[in-house]
Design a protein around this motif. Structure first.
Motif, PDB file in Angstrom:
ATOM      1  N   VAL A 149     -42.062 -12.703  14.091  1.00 52.99           N
ATOM      2  CA  VAL A 149     -40.887 -13.321  14.395  1.00 52.99           C
ATOM      3  C   VAL A 149     -40.463 -12.658  15.662  1.00 52.99           C
ATOM      4  CG1 VAL A 149     -38.500 -13.614  13.707  1.00 52.99           C
ATOM      5  CG2 VAL A 149     -40.405 -14.087  12.047  1.00 52.99           C
ATOM      6  N   ASP A 150     -40.345 -11.249  15.458  1.00 55.50           N
ATOM      7  CA  ASP A 150     -40.022 -10.496  16.606  1.00 55.50           C
ATOM      8  C   ASP A 150     -40.771 -10.429  17.919  1.00 55.50           C
ATOM      9  OD1 ASP A 150     -37.867  -9.660  15.098  1.00 55.50           O
ATOM     10  OD2 ASP A 150     -38.811  -8.025  14.451  1.00 55.50           O
ATOM     11  N   GLU A 151     -41.807 -10.990  17.965  1.00 58.41           N
ATOM     12  CA  GLU A 151     -42.968 -11.004  19.031  1.00 58.41           C
ATOM     13  C   GLU A 151     -43.167 -12.373  19.392  1.00 58.41           C
ATOM     14  OE1 GLU A 151     -43.776  -8.232  20.130  1.00 58.41           O
ATOM     15  OE2 GLU A 151     -43.352  -6.975  18.499  1.00 58.41           O
ATOM     16  N   GLY A 152     -42.694 -13.416  18.607  1.00 57.58           N
ATOM     17  CA  GLY A 152     -42.629 -14.834  19.364  1.00 57.58           C
ATOM     18  C   GLY A 152     -44.133 -15.387  19.116  1.00 57.58           C
ATOM     19  N   PHE A 153     -45.041 -15.292  18.276  1.00 54.27           N
ATOM     20  CA  PHE A 153     -46.146 -15.859  17.980  1.00 54.27           C
ATOM     21  C   PHE A 153     -46.510 -15.966  16.303  1.00 54.27           C
ATOM     22  CE2 PHE A 153     -47.674 -11.572  18.209  1.00 54.27           C
ATOM     23  CZ  PHE A 153     -48.618 -11.573  17.196  1.00 54.27           C
ATOM     24  N   GLY A 154     -47.447 -16.808  16.198  1.00 55.73           N
ATOM     25  CA  GLY A 154     -47.815 -16.972  14.877  1.00 55.73           C
ATOM     26  C   GLY A 154     -49.099 -17.766  14.658  1.00 55.73           C
ATOM     27  N   PHE A 155     -49.816 -17.694  13.526  1.00 54.85           N
ATOM     28  CA  PHE A 155     -51.254 -18.313  13.324  1.00 54.85           C
ATOM     29  C   PHE A 155     -51.411 -18.712  11.952  1.00 54.85           C
ATOM     30  CE2 PHE A 155     -51.471 -13.791  13.244  1.00 54.85           C
ATOM     31  CZ  PHE A 155     -52.134 -13.358  12.082  1.00 54.85           C
ATOM     32  N   ASP A 156     -52.274 -19.623  11.634  1.00 57.48           N
ATOM     33  CA  ASP A 156     -52.630 -19.866  10.346  1.00 57.48           C
ATOM     34  C   ASP A 156     -53.918 -19.202   9.937  1.00 57.48           C
ATOM     35  OD1 ASP A 156     -52.221 -23.373  11.262  1.00 57.48           O
ATOM     36  OD2 ASP A 156     -50.724 -21.972  10.239  1.00 57.48           O
TER      37      ASP A 156
END
Length: 301
Positions: A149-156
Motif C-alpha cells: 500500500v505505501d509503495e503503490g504497487f501490487g501483484f497476484d
C-alpha cells in the motif's frame, strides 16, 4: 465486445506480471517451513509469536499429561479397591462434600493457570503494533493478491503448476523446469508460487487480510500467524521475521474445489536486498495496467 476486450486486457496484464516475476528477486535463500517426510512436530519458529505459541502448546501438553495420569490412577484405584470381589458390600452414601469441593475448585485453578499463560500470547497476536511495512492481502479463488500500500504497487501470486502459470495441477517436466527457474526445487511443487511476498528481516510487517469472493485464510506456520480472509472485512495480523529465507504456507479455510492449490510463499531478505527488490518491483509493476484501469478502458469502448 466489452467483455472480450476486458478479458484480453486482464490476460495480457497477467502474463506481463508473470514475466516481471522472473526479473525480480530470484534468490530465494534457504527454504524454510516446508513439510518433510515423517515430520510430526512444529516448524522451526522464525518469529517471537511462533515461539510463544509453541511454548504454550508444550506447557498445555504437560498439564494435559498430568490430568490424564491422575485420572488413570483414580480409575486403577477404583478397579482394584472397589470391585465386587474386594468390596462385596458397597457403601450407600450419596454425597462427599470434600470431594465435591475439590473437583470444583481444582479445575477452576487449572483453567486460571492456563488463562494466565495463554491470554498474554493471544493479546500479543491481536494487539497490532505500528508497522514498518503494510501489505494488503486479498484471497481469491484460487490465488492471492498482495498490495504494498505505501509503495503503490501490487501483484497476484499463483501456485506454479496452476493453469494460470504452466501445467494443470500435475508435476510435469514443464512444471519442474518452471520451479527451478523460479528458484525452487521440484519437490516444492504445490508449495511454490510464481511471485513471493518479499519483506525485510527484523521489521514489523502488518497485513490487512480480506477476501474477494469466499472466505480464505492466510497463514505461515513458522511465523505463528493465521487470519481468515472474509469478504467485506479487513482483519489484521503482524509478524517480525528474525531470520532470512523463504517460508511456506497454505490457504487454511476450505474455499472451493481448488482450495488445495493456493499456497503462500514469503521471502525474508536483508534490508539491503529488500531495498534493491523494492526498486525493481516498483519499476516492473508500475508498467502494468491495473484491473481498475482495464475495466475503465473496456467500459469506454
Amino acid at each position: 465486445m466489452r467483455t472480450k476486450s476486458l478479458t484480453l486486457g486482464l490476460t495480457a496484464a497477467f502474463f506481463a506480471a508473470s514475466g516481471a516475476v522472473s526479473a525480480v528477486a530470484q534468490s530465494a535463500g534457504e527454504m524454510l517451513g516446508a513439510p518433510h517426510p515423517k515430520g510430526i512436530d512444529f516448524q522451526e519458529p522464525a518469529t517471537e509469536l511462533a515461539r510463544d505459541l509453541q511454548w504454550l502448546d508444550g506447557m498445555l501438553n504437560w498439564v494435559i499429561g498430568v490430568i490424564v495420569l491422575f485420572v488413570i490412577a483414580l480409575i486403577a484405584i477404583v478397579v482394584v479397591r472397589f470391585n465386587r470381589r474386594a468390596n462385596p458390600t458397597p457403601a450407600t452414601f450419596t454425597h462427599n462434600t470434600p470431594i465435591e469441593v475439590a473437583w470444583t475448585i481444582v479445575p477452576i485453578l487449572v483453567l486460571v493457570v492456563i488463562g494466565a499463560y495463554s491470554l498474554p500470547v493471544l493479546f500479543k497476536q491481536q494487539e497490532i503494533p505500528e508497522g514498518d511495512i503494510y501489505i494488503k492481502v486479498t484471497g481469491n479463488q484460487w490465488y492471492w493478491t498482495y498490495d504494498y500500500v505505501d509503495e503503490g504497487f501490487g501483484f497476484d501470486s499463483y501456485m506454479i503448476g496452476q493453469p494460470a502459470t504452466v501445467g494443470n495441477y500435475v508435476r510435469t517436466p514443464e512444471v519442474e523446469q518452471a520451479l527451478i527457474d523460479a528458484g525452487y526445487t521440484p519437490d516444492q511443487f504445490l508449495l511454490a508460487t510464481d511471485t513471493r511476498v518479499v519483506v525485510p528481516v527484523g521489521k514489523v510487517v502488518v497485513m490487512g487480510v480480506t477476501g474477494s469472493d469466499v472466505i480464505h485464510s492466510w497463514t505461515i506456520p513458522a511465523f505463528g500467524v493465521k487470519q481468515d480472509a472474509v469478504p467485506g472485512r479487513v482483519a489484521e495480523l503482524w509478524f517480525n521475521a528474525e531470520r532470512t529465507g523463504t517460508f511456506f504456507g497454505q490457504c487454511s479455510e476450505l474455499c472451493g474445489k481448488d482450495h488445495a492449490y493456493m499456497p503462500i510463499t514469503v521471502e525474508v531478505v536483508s534490508e539491503e536486498d529488500y531495498a534493491t527488490w523494492l526498486a525493481e518491483a516498483k519499476e516492473e509493476y508500475a508498467s502494468l495496467d491495473t484491473g481498475a484501469q482495464l475495466i475503465q478502458l473496456a467500459s469506454a469502448e
